[in-house]
Write an enzyme that holds these catalytic residues in place. Structure first.
Site, PDB file in Angstrom:
ATOM      1  N   GLU A 281       1.346  10.364 -15.488  1.00 51.39           N
ATOM      2  CA  GLU A 281       1.868   9.819 -14.239  1.00 51.39           C
ATOM      3  C   GLU A 281       3.228   9.171 -14.487  1.00 51.39           C
ATOM      4  O   GLU A 281       3.401   8.450 -15.469  1.00 51.39           O
ATOM      5  CB  GLU A 281       0.902   8.777 -13.658  1.00 51.39           C
ATOM      6  CG  GLU A 281       1.312   8.362 -12.256  1.00 51.39           C
ATOM      7  CD  GLU A 281       0.401   7.287 -11.658  1.00 51.39           C
ATOM      8  OE1 GLU A 281       0.132   7.351 -10.462  1.00 51.39           O
ATOM      9  OE2 GLU A 281      -0.032   6.391 -12.395  1.00 51.39           O
TER      10      GLU A 281
ATOM     11  N   GLY B 234       0.038  -0.801 -18.149  1.00 47.75           N
ATOM     12  CA  GLY B 234      -1.140  -1.593 -18.465  1.00 47.75           C
ATOM     13  C   GLY B 234      -2.340  -0.695 -18.671  1.00 47.75           C
ATOM     14  O   GLY B 234      -3.136  -0.888 -19.582  1.00 47.75           O
TER      15      GLY B 234
ATOM     16  N   GLU C 100      -5.260   5.690 -14.683  1.00 46.30           N
ATOM     17  CA  GLU C 100      -6.544   6.029 -14.073  1.00 46.30           C
ATOM     18  C   GLU C 100      -6.972   7.474 -14.235  1.00 46.30           C
ATOM     19  O   GLU C 100      -7.719   7.994 -13.395  1.00 46.30           O
ATOM     20  CB  GLU C 100      -6.497   5.702 -12.577  1.00 46.30           C
ATOM     21  CG  GLU C 100      -5.549   6.568 -11.752  1.00 46.30           C
ATOM     22  CD  GLU C 100      -4.154   6.011 -11.567  1.00 46.30           C
ATOM     23  OE1 GLU C 100      -3.462   6.428 -10.629  1.00 46.30           O
ATOM     24  OE2 GLU C 100      -3.758   5.153 -12.362  1.00 46.30           O
TER      25      GLU C 100
ATOM     26  N   GLU D 260      -8.335   0.227 -12.168  1.00 44.87           N
ATOM     27  CA  GLU D 260      -8.339   1.639 -12.571  1.00 44.87           C
ATOM     28  C   GLU D 260      -9.559   2.386 -12.039  1.00 44.87           C
ATOM     29  O   GLU D 260      -9.467   3.562 -11.676  1.00 44.87           O
ATOM     30  CB  GLU D 260      -8.273   1.753 -14.099  1.00 44.87           C
ATOM     31  CG  GLU D 260      -7.066   1.079 -14.730  1.00 44.87           C
ATOM     32  CD  GLU D 260      -5.751   1.458 -14.093  1.00 44.87           C
ATOM     33  OE1 GLU D 260      -5.577   2.642 -13.718  1.00 44.87           O
ATOM     34  OE2 GLU D 260      -4.875   0.588 -13.938  1.00 44.87           O
TER      35      GLU D 260
END
Length: 858
Positions: free
Chosen positions: A140, A273, A276, A310
């Site tokens: 992503e 961080g 997902e 997530e």
């Protein structure tokens, strides 16, 4: 360049003539040479006549001989294969038009396991004192194309069947469970189940040495947390949170988790961080691992909220996916908001919805800039390159998005809102959706004009400040766009207004739809048992009750004075105390409130003990101290003394040592208050901190310095380090090098630059770029002491209040599309600070006010 290829260049989106349906991907990484080879067979549907197939590819090697296309039994001749690195596309030209209908595109490719933490990359770790590589994916927003050629757009959903060829001793993970594993000497070939339909950015692969802990949901879904060998116990807390959160979301969304397993993996080198990926969620170690002995209460809370965030994406983002990056906020805003909902259900004692105010504050702070952007910017026009997508992964998409969701939920009611979300998930499951699709479902369920209301918040940037004043028996409201620069924009919103008058039992809700509105207060005063006119009663009025609205409030002097008294007499909730403070700070920064008035107002919080309110008070104090250092250096000592006196009360209540049965929030607050006192130079705090630090050096398990107060001790130690006395600095470096705890390392990095000696600050900054600090962690170390800012600027050319022109000149030849907006925002902040400084320098009676406040004992 052949003219025939020009039509494909510079386009933000791929042609729609060929649509992917299924990928069969085989990857063979070489962890020693950090390279990989692979093949991808893509089943496509040719829906329009074309001699070209255009898809995404970047940093890959592909030759004409490595590409073929079959339609039924027919093999089409490939004339040419062109890779355009600037546009990150690959164009395959054929000798004839492709037959309409289903075909298979087969591509052989090679690439490098890069060190950029994106695409298919390498991360390093140590096992038995030997440095090793692992292979990790991070796709992503648009980096699947760096691993295999693909239609790398969220709307181009397909199914994926993945095969990995890896060393036998390694763990190999992907989105789906393993269906077959074949071993051939030192190599094994691992085959995975075919995935459900999903976007390319959610495909994931992780290969390395791991151990895991395991549990199951009430439905029997297998959940595992993978981490480096020896750290398994640190995954147990996240595992417990994950299992309970999956059950919570199943009920809330009225839809079960859609895959047969969920793996969560701690990655040493990780840019974000967490990510997902469907069924294989990857995390930075600090966001997944929790150690009772070395993690602070704040670390525990971060793990819980990140895991909840997530896992929310497994529904909001993975099952129902945004149609294009224009609608990123549908993913991130909702996942942020609902993560608080889930965390609150698991840990109600954390008062997490009060802490949600930090999300609102960060959203307001960024959206108060002229260089902000709408939640739904028209990126179909504005995005000319994939790397520009990175710019919208910011506080607007995440925090403003979450804040607007909370505002809408409050307006519609939680039960209605939940029913509508469940309906939305069911309606768009396994497909893509736009913001308007969500509004339509919410509008149908609630009967409210959701589309009209929310378009005023999502399709324009910024937010209003609502000015309120008393006029006889009326409250008069006026809205205008708030900008931290002090100017006013021309935006106008439909504002869900809430207010209470003298009591939380006396409330009024209405929509402020125009610029002006007047409200008769006779009925409100009657309900609050106040007699006379509002102008005469002394009754306090609080707008934006519980801070559910995304706007600021400016009270006239009389109403502000009443609120200050209400704070002192403990009449207001923590959320409202927070909101009044935060709005006052923003108004001061925008030069609409004198600094002396803000400081006096802060004095009303002299007995504050609520974590979220005090945490914000500390943040504002630190900002004011830095501004005062430039605007009025002669007053800096008095400003610091005022803050020291202000924080004495909570410091004495909390002490240094944890108390039996104390709350999670008190544990977090203790560390923040003591750190603030150390930073402001409080002698008693610094002396006690050094005493406890010395004990910690002799015994890393001493109860004198638990994780919650270590940063305070580290900051105090660095405050007293100089070129003539380096012992504290050397000791902290030794602790950093000896620990294998990521959270402890970042705690130390965040303290090292808290030194007034420029030579030490320079040494710290150079250390940040050494091989001892992972590139993702270097940012923690640039929290420089006030006296070290000039050193930091010279080293990094980082912005300070009088350096705007230098910043512009520095970045003029270094700008990239991915940082263009961020750079403009940073420059705007520099100019805002400069204007604020000038305002403070001309403020009358500031010195007298500061000196009077500094003499107060709280």
């Amino acid at each position: 360049m052949a003219q025939k290829y020009e039509q494909f260049k510079g386009q933000p989106r791929l042609p729609k003539s060929v649509v992917p349906k299924r990928y069969e991907i085989k990857l063979k990484p070489d962890l020693a040479s950090c390279t990989f080879a692979g093949t991808v067979d893509i089943s496509v549907d040719v829906v329009a006549e074309t001699k070209f197939i255009v898809l995404n590819a970047a940093d890959l090697t592909v030759s004409r001989d490595g590409v073929r296309f079959t339609s039924g039994a027919k093999l089409l001749e490939v004339l040419e294969v062109q890779l355009f690195e600037a546009d990150q596309i690959m164009v395959v030209e054929f000798s004839e038009n492709l037959p309409l209908g289903v075909g298979v595109l087969c591509i052989f490719f090679e690439g490098t396991l890069n060190d950029k933490m994106k695409g298919f990359y390498r991360s390093t770790y140590e096992h038995n004192a030997e440095k090793k590589n692992m292979a990790v994916t991070q796709f992503e927003p648009a980096d699947a194309r760096r691993c295999f050629p693909c239609w790398d757009e969220p709307a181009c959903k397909a199914t994926f069947r993945i095969t990995l060829e890896v060393p036998t001793e390694l763990v190999a993970l992907s989105n789906m469970p393993i269906v077959e594993e074949k071993r051939d000497g030192i190599i094994k070939t691992v085959h995975y189940e075919e995935s459900p339909i999903m976007s390319t950015y959610l495909v994931a692969v992780v290969i390395g040495l791991f151990n895991y802990v395991e549990d199951h949901t009430s439905d029997g879904i297998k959940v595992r947390v993978y981490c480096q060998v020896g750290k398994e116990n640190q995954g147990k807390f996240a595992l417990d949170v994950a299992v309970k959160t999956l059950d919570f979301y199943k009920k809330y969304f009225a839809e079960p988790y859609s895959l047969p397993k969920l793996d969560m993996v701690a990655i040493p080198d990780f840019a974000a961080g967490a990510m997902e990926n469907y069924g294989l969620v990857t995390y930075r170690e600090t966001a997944l691992l929790y150690d009772d002995k070395h993690s602070a209460a704040s670390n525990k809370q971060r793990v819980a909220t990140v895991v909840a965030h997530e896992l929310a994406h497994q529904w909001f983002g993975n099952l129902v996916t945004m149609e294009w990056w224009t609608h990123l906020w549908l993913n991130e805003g909702f996942a942020t908001w609902v993560s608080y909902l889930a965390t609150d259900s698991l840990f109600p004692e954390w008062k997490i919805w009060t802490q949600f105010l930090d999300e609102i504050t960060e959203g307001l702070r960024l959206d108060g800039l002229a260089e902000s952007h709408p939640i739904e910017a028209l990126f179909l026009v504005e995005i000319n390159h994939a790397c520009e997508i990175d710019e919208i992964f910011d506080a607007i998409s995440y925090r403003k998005g979450a804040s607007l969701i909370r505002m809408l939920q409050s307006y519609l009611g939680p039960e209605c809102f939940q029913r509508a979300l469940a309906s939305y998930i069911k309606q768009y499951s396994c497909s893509n959706a736009k913001t308007d699709d969500l509004w339509a479902v919410l509008e149908e369920e609630s009967g409210e004009p959701v589309n009209q209301l929310m378009n005023s918040w999502t399709k324009q940037k910024g937010y209003p400040v609502v000015t309120v004043k008393v006029n006889d028996e009326n409250l008069e409201f006026e809205q205008s766009q708030f900008l931290l620069s002090g100017s006013h924009g021309d935006g106008q919103w439909i504002v869900p207004m809430t207010l209470c008058c003298g009591s939380y039992d006396v409330r009024k809700n209405f929509l402020l739809q125009g610029t002006y509105e007047s409200l008769d207060t006779k009925e409100l005063l009657l309900c609050s048992h106040s007699k006379g006119r509002l102008a005469d009663t002394g009754t306090w009025v609080k707008l934006n009750v519980d801070q559910t609205g995304f706007y600021r409030v400016k009270y006239d002097d009389e109403l502000a004075s009443r609120l200050r008294y209400a704070i002192e007499t403990k009449c207001l909730s923590a959320t409202d105390r927070f909101g009044i403070l935060d709005d006052s700070n923003a108004l001061c920064m925008a030069c609409q409130l004198p600094l002396a008035s803000l400081l006096t107002f802060m004095g009303a919080y002299k007995e504050e003990l609520e974590y979220t309110v005090l945490s914000n008070l500390i943040s504002i104090s630190n900002k004011i101290a830095r501004i005062a250092a430039d605007a009025a250096p002669e007053l800096l000592d008095d400003v610091k003394l005022f803050f020291i006196n202000l924080f004495q009360y909570p410091a004495e209540k909390l002490g240094w040592d944890p108390k039996q049965g104390e709350s999670h929030l008190d544990a977090m607050l203790r560390g923040e208050v003591l750190t603030a006192l150390a930073q402001f130079g409080h002698d008693v705090t610094q002396h006690e901190a050094r005493r406890r630090f010395d004990a910690f050096l002799n015994d890393r398990h001493t109860p004198l310095l638990p994780p919650d107060t270590r940063r305070a001790a580290y900051v105090a130690v660095m405050q007293n380090v100089s070129t003539l006395n380096r012992s504290g600095y050397e000791s902290l470096l030794r602790i950093y090098r000896e620990t294998d705890q990521s959270q402890e390392k970042t705690r130390i990095l965040g303290s090292l630059a808290s030194c007034p000696d420029p030579a030490i600050v320079l040494e710290v900054l150079n250390f940040l770029l050494s091989s001892e600090v992972r590139s993702q962690d270097a940012v923690y170390g640039v929290h420089v002491d006030i006296k070290g800012r000039e050193t930091a600027w010279t080293w990094l050319k980082f912005s300070s209040s009088e350096k705007a022109k230098e910043v512009e000149e520095f970045f003029a030849s270094r700008s990239k599309p991915s940082i263009t907006r961020t750079l403009k925002q940073s420059l705007e902040r520099v100019h805002i600070n400069a204007k604020w400084i000038q305002s403070i320098q001309t403020e009358k009676h500031l010195a007298e006010a500061v000196q009077e406040l500094a003499c107060r004992k709280y």
